[in-house]
Design a protein around this motif. Structure first.
Motif, PDB file in Angstrom:
ATOM      1  N   MET A  65     -36.928  -2.735 -18.623  1.00 45.17           N
ATOM      2  CA  MET A  65     -36.064  -1.978 -19.665  1.00 45.17           C
ATOM      3  C   MET A  65     -35.883  -0.599 -19.273  1.00 45.17           C
ATOM      4  N   LYS A  66     -36.953  -0.005 -18.919  1.00 40.43           N
ATOM      5  CA  LYS A  66     -36.935   1.413 -18.617  1.00 40.43           C
ATOM      6  C   LYS A  66     -36.097   1.695 -17.478  1.00 40.43           C
ATOM      7  N   ARG A  67     -36.248   1.083 -16.338  1.00 40.20           N
ATOM      8  CA  ARG A  67     -35.438   1.237 -15.170  1.00 40.20           C
ATOM      9  C   ARG A  67     -33.907   0.893 -15.476  1.00 40.20           C
ATOM     10  N   ILE A  68     -33.625   0.209 -16.443  1.00 40.13           N
ATOM     11  CA  ILE A  68     -32.122  -0.050 -16.856  1.00 40.13           C
ATOM     12  C   ILE A  68     -31.742   1.098 -17.474  1.00 40.13           C
ATOM     13  N   LYS A  69     -32.475   1.863 -18.471  1.00 35.16           N
ATOM     14  CA  LYS A  69     -32.164   3.011 -19.156  1.00 35.16           C
ATOM     15  C   LYS A  69     -31.888   4.292 -18.232  1.00 35.16           C
ATOM     16  N   GLU A  70     -33.099   4.167 -17.368  1.00 33.52           N
ATOM     17  CA  GLU A  70     -32.981   5.103 -16.051  1.00 33.52           C
ATOM     18  C   GLU A  70     -31.438   5.327 -15.461  1.00 33.52           C
ATOM     19  N   PHE A  71     -31.174   3.987 -15.191  1.00 33.13           N
ATOM     20  CA  PHE A  71     -30.069   3.805 -14.295  1.00 33.13           C
ATOM     21  C   PHE A  71     -28.841   4.261 -14.977  1.00 33.13           C
ATOM     22  N   LEU A  72     -28.824   3.736 -16.262  1.00 33.04           N
ATOM     23  CA  LEU A  72     -27.626   4.225 -17.044  1.00 33.04           C
ATOM     24  C   LEU A  72     -27.477   5.726 -17.141  1.00 33.04           C
ATOM     25  N   ARG A  73     -28.914   6.288 -17.245  1.00 35.70           N
ATOM     26  CA  ARG A  73     -28.788   7.965 -17.437  1.00 35.70           C
ATOM     27  C   ARG A  73     -28.207   8.531 -16.030  1.00 35.70           C
ATOM     28  N   VAL A  74     -28.622   7.924 -14.969  1.00 39.35           N
ATOM     29  CA  VAL A  74     -28.192   8.570 -13.641  1.00 39.35           C
ATOM     30  C   VAL A  74     -26.611   8.273 -13.429  1.00 39.35           C
ATOM     31  N   ARG A 111     -33.178  11.062  -8.551  1.00 39.25           N
ATOM     32  CA  ARG A 111     -33.689  10.547  -9.703  1.00 39.25           C
ATOM     33  C   ARG A 111     -33.903   8.969  -9.608  1.00 39.25           C
ATOM     34  N   PHE A 112     -33.272   8.211  -8.785  1.00 40.22           N
ATOM     35  CA  PHE A 112     -33.576   6.744  -8.504  1.00 40.22           C
ATOM     36  C   PHE A 112     -35.091   6.723  -7.776  1.00 40.22           C
ATOM     37  N   LYS A 113     -35.432   7.797  -6.878  1.00 37.43           N
ATOM     38  CA  LYS A 113     -36.746   7.659  -6.197  1.00 37.43           C
ATOM     39  C   LYS A 113     -37.826   7.668  -7.224  1.00 37.43           C
ATOM     40  N   LYS A 114     -37.687   8.293  -8.273  1.00 36.78           N
ATOM     41  CA  LYS A 114     -38.915   8.393  -9.384  1.00 36.78           C
ATOM     42  C   LYS A 114     -38.905   6.833 -10.003  1.00 36.78           C
ATOM     43  N   SER A 115     -38.037   6.052 -10.087  1.00 37.74           N
ATOM     44  CA  SER A 115     -38.040   4.894 -10.922  1.00 37.74           C
ATOM     45  C   SER A 115     -38.064   3.409 -10.045  1.00 37.74           C
ATOM     46  N   TYR A 116     -37.564   3.566  -8.591  1.00 34.67           N
ATOM     47  CA  TYR A 116     -37.446   2.455  -8.062  1.00 34.67           C
ATOM     48  C   TYR A 116     -38.186   2.538  -6.450  1.00 34.67           C
ATOM     49  N   LYS A 117     -38.468   1.469  -5.947  1.00 30.16           N
ATOM     50  CA  LYS A 117     -38.955   1.553  -4.543  1.00 30.16           C
ATOM     51  C   LYS A 117     -37.827   2.176  -3.596  1.00 30.16           C
TER      52      LYS A 117
END
Length: 255
Positions: free
Chosen positions: A1-10, A152-158
């Motif tokens: 869920m956190k990753r989805i929220k981060e994706f939407l923020r990006v 931003r993506f680097k901080k949340s995803y592989k």
């Protein structure tokens, strides 16, 4: 869920880039309509507006940049590009050769399948195209997609997922399937040099070289002699592979 929220923020950052462009276009459409004598929506109106945009495209792009300067100052990291002239030359060759390999391959496929008209003749002013699409546009896109979105993506995803998601957004930003595939593939090269040199200036050099090289060689790409264009394609494949390997070797020596 956190990753989805981060994706939407990006998504906000490419959205701001689009918004800046739409605001600029709206302002210039308003200026055009002040002296317009054609009925809005008519063929004459659309054609005249297109020529107006073409004449003022550099100013429109510059206005978009000005609207985004506060974002760039706050979010972007402008690390110095610490390298030599040899590496910069390789970055330039890498960008130009990639753009030509992709578009020459597309041209050959299109001669048989006829699925696009992007190689049709254009009356676009070369100088204006180089400034707007060749230089200013790529700089804006690198600051948004590599310096902000990818970071931003680097901080949340592989890493591979961060690269792929950045490429996905970068491709979708370009609006059609031909440009999408080009941007998605180019993204891998841009992030490779970004990580290798640890500076946003490296992908800017590659991206500007790719766009400017494409504008300069567009007439040759559209050349009807299939044998000459095939030879040019093979040469650029060799340049692309060689420049990639030499860039890898050169950066490893400097580490």
């Amino acid at each position: 869920m956190k990753r989805i929220k981060e994706f939407l923020r990006v998504l906000l950052y490419p959205g701001l880039l689009l918004l800046a462009q739409y605001v600029s276009i709206f302002i210039f459409t308003f200026i055009f309509n002040i002296s317009n004598t054609y009925e809005v929506g008519s063929n004459e109106y659309v054609e005249s507006l297109a020529y107006f945009f073409s004449d003022y495209r550099v100013i429109i792009v510059i206005l978009s940049v000005l609207l985004l300067i506060p974002l760039f100052k706050k979010k972007c990291n402008f690390n110095k590009l610490s390298t030599n002239k040899y590496s910069i030359m390789l970055l330039v060759l890498n960008g130009i050769s990639f753009a030509l390999v992709y578009n020459l391959t597309l041209l050959h496929l299109n001669k048989h399948l006829n699925f696009t008209n992007i190689f049709d003749s254009s009356n676009t002013n070369l100088f204006l195209a180089l400034i707007a699409s060749g230089i200013i546009g790529p700089i804006m896109e690198e600051l948004i997609f590599r310096n902000i979105v990818y970071e931003r993506f680097k901080k949340s995803y592989k890493p591979i997922i961060a690269i792929a998601l950045t490429g996905l957004l970068f491709g979708l930003f370009h609006g059609n399937i031909i440009q999408f595939l080009y941007a998605f593939l180019l993204n891998f090269i841009l992030i490779f040099v970004y990580e290798k040199f640890q500076s946003i200036y490296a992908p800017i050099v590659v991206h500007v070289s790719a766009n400017c090289g494409l504008q300069l060689f567009l007439t040759f790409i559209n050349y009807n002699n299939i044998y000459i264009s095939s030879m040019f394609l093979i040469i650029n494949i060799m340049i692309l592979i060689t420049s990639y390997k030499l860039l890898n070797l050169n950066t490893e020596k400097n580490e």
